[in-house]
Design a protein around this motif. Structure first.
Motif: not given
Length: 590
Positions: A1-29
């Protein structure tokens, strides 16, 4: 599997939304139960600190100028509409209206803040000469391991097995006092390893921001500290972590500083929980720049970790993370700095536009003292007035429009404009070879790599029974750390690197920037943050060759570590404890 495939599973940091920390915390419980988690509440701080700061989309555009212009103008439109409805014009014309970027508050980034290796070794030599009292077990300043201390055998003495210059400190706890021995003997549940000596493994690291998202910054900092312990192939995660944090005085207002600092801490703690490590204390101070890191410790018997000094000719070298993180994060930061500068130019042009549309003597269509663009005038006149204070607002608005906009901004605005101009100069060198979309993808891969724990790789290399030496790649680059590892070997060997796995596009960017002299990526000295493990595998006891052992390690790592890739990058040969990148090195873009 390529790193591109792994990127599909995570929020893209370049699209960081400063107001949406809960979405990030749900991904990293954290793997612990809710009641076992350390108490930390971010919702209130996040709402106060980031309520106006929303990321726009990242369109795939061919030229940076168009990319930057559209992002900045879209943000400018949102802020001016907000100003028209909520504030007087001169109250919103400040740096707080810029898109939030954590890297704005620090000049140095990540492991790039480390003192150069050659300079550090000179400092260590000078320090040893200046000592006023003898130090037992002081490691040789050339980065080599010290020999065990045999000058004294009094109770409580320790012996340094691995010291200054390598990834972690390894100290043999040679003897306990009689009182300690009695206490341990009487304890029912005290751990026992028979007659095996115990070793204290400890490491520390900290650095300044290198990504925009404070939560992700905290995760990367924790992964970086833990990586030094993983470089000893430990089976058991560090039992304790002391967290070191500096809250940045340059981040204003205080509510924003609180939100940023606590969010960094949350990312750090979550990454430690994921590793099975508990944050048990630390130190928090004020500093002009934000900073985060920690001190990790674990006590283990000898068979539970690997001493990195047994490389032999014929060993095969493996790397578990791609290179090029320093280049990727700098390119992405340049895009942000260009956008900031373009945004400030839009603010400056607002003065001319308003005077042309509304006339120099007009009140500029203010409603209750608030500037209103024509498109918002009908809606804005329905806003309840603030009462007698509207005269003051009119005066503020008139003053704001009768002087230069930039003169009203804080001194940091001029620095921002200068950074934007310099970023434009740098970016012009690579604009023909990389699009903004290419840079965003490289930045996302770099963030994914830096936040990834080296825990699985450490466990597998020890289980293989064939790993002879290992280090992790951080601030000195792959060649700098390979050289340090080679100097620590018992046998006179050299390490030859013939493959460089590099994040896609970073090779061409490095070559275009001062002919490769800006970051020195292809020379092997570009700083990496929370980089991969560099492992020397020998032949196994079942007579499998080192190449076969290394290949099987890479395959098994992908199986147990969510398809995380690893690469065979070189070999160990007879020599004089040096490392080098071969002239015919193969560049593998990932």
């Amino acid at each position: 599997m390529s790193l591109d495939s792994l990127l599909e599973k995570v929020p893209r940091p370049s699209e960081f939304d400063p107001c949406d920390y809960e979405a990030l915390r749900e991904y990293f419980p954290p793997p612990l139960k809710d009641q076992e988690r350390l108490p930390l509440s971010l919702e209130e701080h996040s709402e106060k600190a980031f309520r106006k700061l929303h990321e726009t989309g990242l369109p795939t555009l061919q030229r940076a100028d168009e990319h930057v212009r559209r992002r900045a103008e879209d943000w400018f439109e949102r802020v001016t509409q907000y100003a028209a409805k909520q504030k007087a014009a001169d109250q919103v014309l400040d740096l707080q209206t810029l898109r939030f970027r954590l890297t704005r508050y620090s000049t140095l980034k990540g492991c790039g803040c480390k003192v150069p290796q050659s300079e550090l070794l000179e400092w260590m030599t000078a320090t040893k000469n200046l000592l006023r009292s003898p130090m037992k077990s002081f490691s040789r300043p050339g980065g080599l391991m010290s020999t065990s201390n045999t000058e004294s055998s009094t109770p409580g003495d320790v012996s340094v097995e691995l010291g200054v210059g390598m990834d972690a400190s390894v100290v043999r706890l040679t003897q306990l006092s009689s009182r300690q021995q009695s206490t341990e003997k009487d304890a029912e549940n005290a751990p026992s390893f028979g007659t095996q000596p115990l070793y204290l493994i400890s490491t520390t690291d900290f650095f300044f921001p290198l990504v925009e998202d404070p939560y992700l910054m905290g995760r990367i900092a924790a992964a970086n500290v833990l990586s030094d312990a993983y470089a000893l192939g430990i089976r058991t995660p560090p039992s304790t972590m002391l967290m070191l944090v500096c809250a940045a005085t340059e981040i204003e207002p205080p509510a924003l500083r609180a939100g940023v600092t606590q969010t960094m801490m949350a990312g750090f703690i979550d990454a430690c929980h994921e590793a099975g490590t508990q944050v048990t204390g630390g130190q928090t101070t004020l500093n002009p720049w934000p900073l985060i890191g920690g001190v990790a410790e674990v006590v283990l018997p000898r068979g539970e970790f690997l001493m990195p000094d047994a490389a032999q000719p014929g060993d095969t070298i493996v790397l578990t993370k791609p290179l090029g993180t320093q280049v990727a994060i700098n390119l992405y930061q340049w895009l942000g700095q260009m956008e900031d500068a373009h945004y400030l130019h839009l603010l400056e042009s607002l003065e001319t536009t308003q005077q042309q549309e509304y006339g120099p003597e007009d009140t500029r269509r203010s409603v209750h003292g608030q500037f209103v663009p024509p498109s918002e005038e009908t809606h804005a006149r329905d806003i309840p007035g603030p009462g007698p204070a509207h005269t003051t607002h009119d005066a503020r608005l008139s003053r704001a429009l009768s002087s230069s906009i930039l003169e009203q901004l804080p001194p940091a605005a001029r620095k921002t404009l200068a950074q934007g101009r310099q970023a434009r100069v740098h970016y012009s060198k690579i604009e023909q070879v990389l699009t903004p979309a290419d840079i965003c993808r490289a930045y996302d891969v770099a963030c994914l790599s830096m936040a990834h724990l080296n825990a699985r790789a450490a466990q597998l290399l020890l289980e293989s029974g064939a790993a002879h030496a290992v280090t992790d790649i951080t601030g000195f680059g792959i060649l700098g750390h390979a050289q340090n590892l080679a100097r620590n070997q018992k046998a006179p060997v050299d390490m030859e690197i013939d493959v460089l796995p590099i994040i896609r596009g970073m090779t061409s960017a490095d070559r275009a920037l001062q002919g490769g002299k800006m970051f020195r990526l292809l020379e092997g000295f570009s700083a990496e943050t929370s980089g991969g493990l560099l492992i020397c595998f020998g032949a196994s006891s079942t007579e499998r060759s080192s190449q076969v052992v290394a290949r099987q390690f890479c395959e098994k790592l992908a199986t147990v570590d969510d398809h995380w890739p690893a690469w065979i990058v070189g070999r160990v040969v007879p020599g004089s404890r040096e490392a080098r990148i071969l002239d015919h090195v193969k560049i593998l873009e990932v």
